[in-house]
Design an enzyme around this catalytic site. Structure first.
Site, mmCIF file in Angstrom:
data_model
loop_
_atom_site.group_PDB
_atom_site.id
_atom_site.type_symbol
_atom_site.label_atom_id
_atom_site.label_comp_id
_atom_site.label_asym_id
_atom_site.label_seq_id
_atom_site.Cartn_x
_atom_site.Cartn_y
_atom_site.Cartn_z
ATOM 1 N N ASP A 65 -27.040 -51.705 139.645
ATOM 2 C CA ASP A 65 -26.757 -52.971 139.235
ATOM 3 C C ASP A 65 -28.165 -53.835 138.493
ATOM 4 O OD1 ASP A 65 -28.930 -53.204 141.485
ATOM 5 O OD2 ASP A 65 -27.464 -53.791 143.021
ATOM 6 N N ASN A 134 -25.288 -58.974 154.568
ATOM 7 C CA ASN A 134 -24.064 -58.976 154.554
ATOM 8 C C ASN A 134 -23.354 -57.545 154.760
ATOM 9 O OD1 ASN A 134 -24.424 -58.077 152.057
ATOM 10 N ND2 ASN A 134 -23.169 -60.044 151.412
ATOM 11 N N HIS A 136 -23.492 -55.195 152.322
ATOM 12 C CA HIS A 136 -23.289 -54.820 150.493
ATOM 13 C C HIS A 136 -24.114 -54.037 151.062
ATOM 14 C CE1 HIS A 136 -26.236 -57.391 148.720
ATOM 15 N NE2 HIS A 136 -26.744 -56.302 149.163
ATOM 16 N N GLU A 141 -19.967 -56.493 147.525
ATOM 17 C CA GLU A 141 -20.275 -57.525 148.165
ATOM 18 C C GLU A 141 -18.926 -57.029 149.333
ATOM 19 O OE1 GLU A 141 -22.625 -59.076 148.645
ATOM 20 O OE2 GLU A 141 -22.440 -60.468 146.691
#
Length: 247
Positions: A65, A134, A136, A141
């Protein structure tokens, strides 16, 4: 799924590095997908310090990423981190690397280039992944589909906040470019690494609650060859049942 828990981050990193080397040695055309960030940095250090440069001959690498608007020239970018922690210490040639350019004016083209590179190399052998606060994985996401492919995404507020730690000054982080969950699930082997007490609650949710795209990392636990590497701090919230999986 295999869960392994080690008393320290250093022990976790060394064992994860040994596992990567074992898995990659089985491939005729090895392709590694490494995550950037704090957690895999110890694994990369162990790879550089423990194994000979000749052992990486023939390896190829695909980026996981990148922040949109940044590339390897920008301190704090994913490529900058991977250059520092992995590519330079291992002496990897640019010819063996496919990595997103977040500054490109053709981001869809960057996505297609990564998917094509993976196909040309007969798939990813090992994907080294972390888990975000979170839930991810990469920049997939909450809400990411299990069959999602490489794409540009809008970043979650938690990701924007946590991502600031990589920069010396406040940085605008609105979008990212990432391999998709579906792309990652096609890897032959997946290594998930989590360390620190601040990740203990998300690890507990990932393991004790049903898999859901609201916690994208949980979707990867369905992979037929996935190993979850934890240090003791990341495992503090787990029940005895999960702890007993440390085999």
């Amino acid at each position: 799924m295999r869960i392994v828990i080690y008393p320290t981050y250093e022990a976790l990193s060394a064992k994860a590095a040994a596992h990567v080397m074992q898995l990659m040695a089985a491939s005729d055309q090895p392709l590694l997908c490494p995550a950037s960030g704090d957690t895999p940095a110890g694994l990369f250090k162990a790879m550089a310090n423990t194994y000979r440069p000749s052992q990486y001959a023939g390896w190829s690498f695909v980026g996981l990423d990148e922040w949109v608007g940044l590339n390897g020239a920008d301190e704090g970018s994913c490529r900058y981190s991977i250059n520092r922690d992995l590519f330079r210490p291992l002496g990897i040639s640019e010819n063996n690397i496919c990595f997103f350019d977040g500054r490109s004016t053709d981001l869809p083209g960057e996505c297609l280039r990564a998917e094509q590179f993976i196909r040309e190399k007969n798939g990813i052998d090992v994907a080294i992944l972390g888990v975000g606060m979170n839930g991810h994985v990469a920049m997939n996401e909450p809400g990411s589909a299990i069959d999602s492919r490489t794409r540009v995404v809008t970043l979650h507020p938690v990701t924007k906040k946590v991502g600031q730690k990589y920069f010396n000054q406040p940085q605008v982080l609105d979008e990212g470019i990432t391999l998709g969950i579906g792309t990652l699930l096609e890897s032959r082997h997946i290594i998930l690494m989590v360390s620190g007490k601040h990740k203990a609650v998300i690890v507990q949710k990932m393991l004790e609650q049903p898999a859901t795209n609201e916690l994208p990392a949980s979707l990867l636990l369905q992979h037929p060859s996935v190993t979850l590497f934890l240090d003791a701090d990341a495992a503090v919230c787990l029940s005895n049942r999960e702890m007993n999986n440390n085999q």
